[in-house]
Scaffold this motif. Structure first.
Motif, short mmCIF file in Angstrom:
data_model
loop_
_atom_site.label_atom_id
_atom_site.label_comp_id
_atom_site.label_asym_id
_atom_site.label_seq_id
_atom_site.Cartn_x
_atom_site.Cartn_y
_atom_site.Cartn_z
N PHE A 109 46.24 62.44 -27.62
CA PHE A 109 46.79 63.34 -26.61
C PHE A 109 45.66 63.77 -25.70
O PHE A 109 44.71 64.44 -26.12
CB PHE A 109 47.44 64.56 -27.27
N GLY A 110 45.75 63.40 -24.42
CA GLY A 110 44.65 63.60 -23.50
C GLY A 110 44.75 64.86 -22.66
O GLY A 110 45.81 65.51 -22.57
N THR A 111 43.65 65.19 -22.03
CA THR A 111 43.61 66.33 -21.10
C THR A 111 42.41 66.17 -20.18
O THR A 111 41.54 65.33 -20.41
CB THR A 111 43.53 67.67 -21.86
N ASN A 164 41.76 61.77 -25.28
CA ASN A 164 41.11 60.96 -24.24
C ASN A 164 41.11 61.74 -22.94
O ASN A 164 41.86 62.70 -22.77
CB ASN A 164 41.84 59.63 -24.06
N SER A 165 40.28 61.31 -22.00
CA SER A 165 40.22 61.98 -20.71
C SER A 165 39.75 61.00 -19.65
O SER A 165 38.63 60.49 -19.72
CB SER A 165 39.25 63.17 -20.77
N SER A 166 40.62 60.69 -18.71
CA SER A 166 40.28 59.77 -17.62
C SER A 166 40.99 60.18 -16.34
O SER A 166 41.69 59.40 -15.71
CB SER A 166 40.64 58.33 -18.01
N THR A 170 44.91 59.65 -17.35
CA THR A 170 44.78 60.05 -18.76
C THR A 170 46.04 59.77 -19.58
O THR A 170 45.96 59.18 -20.66
CB THR A 170 44.43 61.55 -18.85
N GLY A 171 47.20 60.20 -19.10
CA GLY A 171 48.43 60.07 -19.88
C GLY A 171 48.83 58.63 -20.10
O GLY A 171 49.24 58.24 -21.21
N THR A 172 48.72 57.80 -19.07
CA THR A 172 49.08 56.39 -19.20
C THR A 172 48.08 55.68 -20.09
O THR A 172 48.44 54.81 -20.89
CB THR A 172 49.15 55.73 -17.81
N GLU A 173 46.81 56.04 -19.98
CA GLU A 173 45.79 55.47 -20.86
C GLU A 173 46.05 55.84 -22.32
O GLU A 173 45.93 55.00 -23.22
CB GLU A 173 44.40 55.96 -20.44
N ALA A 174 46.41 57.11 -22.59
CA ALA A 174 46.70 57.55 -23.96
C ALA A 174 47.83 56.72 -24.56
O ALA A 174 47.78 56.32 -25.73
CB ALA A 174 47.06 59.03 -23.97
N LEU A 175 48.86 56.46 -23.75
CA LEU A 175 49.98 55.65 -24.22
C LEU A 175 49.50 54.25 -24.62
O LEU A 175 49.87 53.73 -25.68
CB LEU A 175 51.05 55.57 -23.14
N LEU A 176 48.67 53.66 -23.79
CA LEU A 176 48.19 52.30 -24.08
C LEU A 176 47.25 52.28 -25.28
O LEU A 176 47.23 51.31 -26.05
CB LEU A 176 47.52 51.71 -22.85
N LEU A 349 47.90 66.07 -12.31
CA LEU A 349 46.53 65.77 -12.72
C LEU A 349 46.50 65.01 -14.05
O LEU A 349 47.13 63.97 -14.16
CB LEU A 349 45.71 67.06 -12.74
N ALA A 350 45.81 65.51 -15.05
CA ALA A 350 45.70 64.77 -16.31
C ALA A 350 47.06 64.57 -16.98
O ALA A 350 47.24 63.63 -17.77
CB ALA A 350 44.75 65.49 -17.27
N ALA A 351 48.02 65.44 -16.68
CA ALA A 351 49.36 65.33 -17.27
C ALA A 351 50.27 64.38 -16.49
O ALA A 351 51.36 64.05 -16.95
CB ALA A 351 50.02 66.70 -17.35
N ALA A 352 49.83 63.95 -15.31
CA ALA A 352 50.71 63.18 -14.43
C ALA A 352 51.26 61.93 -15.10
O ALA A 352 52.46 61.67 -15.08
CB ALA A 352 49.97 62.81 -13.15
#
Length: 425
Positions: A109-111, A164-166, A170-176, A349-352
């Motif tokens: 779960f990213g932020t 994770n944080s990018s 961020t959210g799409t990366e966390a899913l992958l 932002l990171a939640a997008a």
């Protein structure tokens, strides 16, 4: 054998809707969650509007213990726990017992930044010589991994629990990341998603950069204008989205409802080369990310029915559309339908990525394409490369099978995922 990965639970805490039913209806109706904020006016912000989840009606006792609620100030953490626990419940999963965690369940779960308000208050306490008044929960509310730690402990997850944080991807990366973890057999179930704090200390830097719209303080619902010729910048937003990913074998064993299948995706960076920078994407890298995502998903570009783009309502929207046309080798009327949800709740932002992934999955579930708002005046550079009919203004029924979702973030980082309507074959 690599595991097939499906989505069995969804949760969302968005500016225009908390919970799947409210959020889904808002997207279908084009309902905005962007509002004027007096606090921003008093602080002399040029942009005095934003998207913030309305949690006043939410009973936080359903999500936190009394001890956890004591001194809780981190808004992103609250949004993340609401969406994460809702997704877990939606998937029909249980919380592990008191004596042993579930080794097959994990959390990614990213932020971006977490607990900024809490950190500010702690700094004031320390600077005034009252270090003990900084609060015993400051660390867990302000560390980036606070959100994954909270959720992992609440659910009793014994597999990987991390953050994770990018930036905006961020959210799409966390899913992958969760997808790869299950695909390789390292876990059966992963709760993935991302969250973002709200408030002036998060949004102030963007206001200082003068990349937020300044002329819509009296008309906030019209301010976020993806793909529009009159777009003047992105509206800041906040919230959280969460998805439960699960191996198909596990989902079938417990007779779980399946929203969609994750076919694959790609994460890359433009290296801030070739026109890319800290704030601008390298177009070749974006095209490469999309092309590799399609290749990894083992589909063709012509199979893509719908795109949910990043499309933030800035000058980069025409560039993104051009990159999609080049990556897919499709343009004009042959281009897929494309939409951006940011017209309804701004750029979270990171939640997008996670919030928009939830909305994308709802399109597959309801066999709809949600309409774009505030883009009656399509940007002329966009109209040159794709037919305006591919940018629907109203929600309509459509038998989509495959949808692509992409997110592009500060630092020249990219993520693209391919979803398919679940079928046994």
């Amino acid at each position: 054998m690599e595991n097939r990965v499906v989505i069995t639970g969804l949760g969302v805490c968005a500016p225009n809707g908390i919970g799947l039913e409210e959020f889904g209806k808002a997207l279908a109706k084009g309902k905005s969650g962007i509002r004027f904020h007096q606090e921003l006016k008093e602080l002399n912000f040029s942009c005095q509007i934003a998207g913030r989840p309305d949690i006043e009606s939410v009973d936080l006792n359903n999500y936190f213990t009394n001890l956890q609620l004591r001194g809780l100030e981190a808004s992103g953490l609250i949004y993340g726990v609401i969406s994460g626990k809702d997704a877990w419940e939606d998937a029909g999963l249980h919380v592990a017992g008191d004596n042993e965690p579930d080794w097959e369940n994990g959390v990614i779960f990213g932020t971006g930044m977490l607990g900024v308000d809490r950190f500010r208050n702690a700094i004031y306490a320390v600077d005034s010589g009252n270090v003990r008044r900084s609060g015993s929960t400051t660390v867990i509310q302000t560390m980036a991994s606070g959100i994954s730690a909270f959720l992992g402990g609440m659910l009793g997850c014994g597999n990987q629990v991390t953050t994770n944080s990018s930036a905006c991807s961020t959210g799409t990366e966390a899913l992958l990341m969760g997808y790869e973890h299950i695909k390789s057999g390292k876990a059966k179930r992963m709760l993935v998603g991302s969250c973002s704090d709200s408030g002036p200390y998060i949004w102030g830097g963007f206001d200082a950069m003068r990349i937020l719209p300044r002329n819509y303080n009296d008309n906030p619902e019209s301010a976020s204008r993806p793909m529009s010729a009159s777009a003047t910048g992105f509206v800041p937003g906040s919230g959280a989205g969460a998805l439960v990913l699960e191996s198909l074998e596990s989902a079938l064993e417990r007779n779980a409802s399946i929203y969609a299948e994750v076919l694959g995706g790609e994460v890359n960076s433009g290296g801030q080369r070739g026109g890319g920078s800290m704030t601008a994407p390298n177009s070749i890298a974006v095209q490469h990310c999309i092309s590799k995502a399609i290749q990894n998903a083992d589909v063709s570009a012509n199979d893509i029915d719908v795109i949910n783009g990043h499309l933030t309502a800035t000058t980069k929207d025409p560039v993104e559309i051009t990159n999609w046309t080049k990556a897919l080798k499709r343009d004009g009327k042959n281009f897929p339908y494309i939409n951006s949800f940011k017209g309804m709740f701004g750029h979270c932002l990171a939640a997008a990525g996670s919030i928009e992934c939830v909305g994308t999955i709802l399109q597959l579930k309801h066999q709809q394409v949600f309409g774009n708002v505030n883009c009656d005046d399509i940007h002329p550079e966009i109209a040159k490369v794709i037919d305006e009919s591919r940018i629907p203004r109203k929600t309509f029924q459509h038998k989509s099978k495959i949808i692509a979702k992409a997110s592009f973030g500060f630092g020249d980082v990219n993520a693209c995922v391919i979803f398919r309507q679940y079928s046994k074959n």
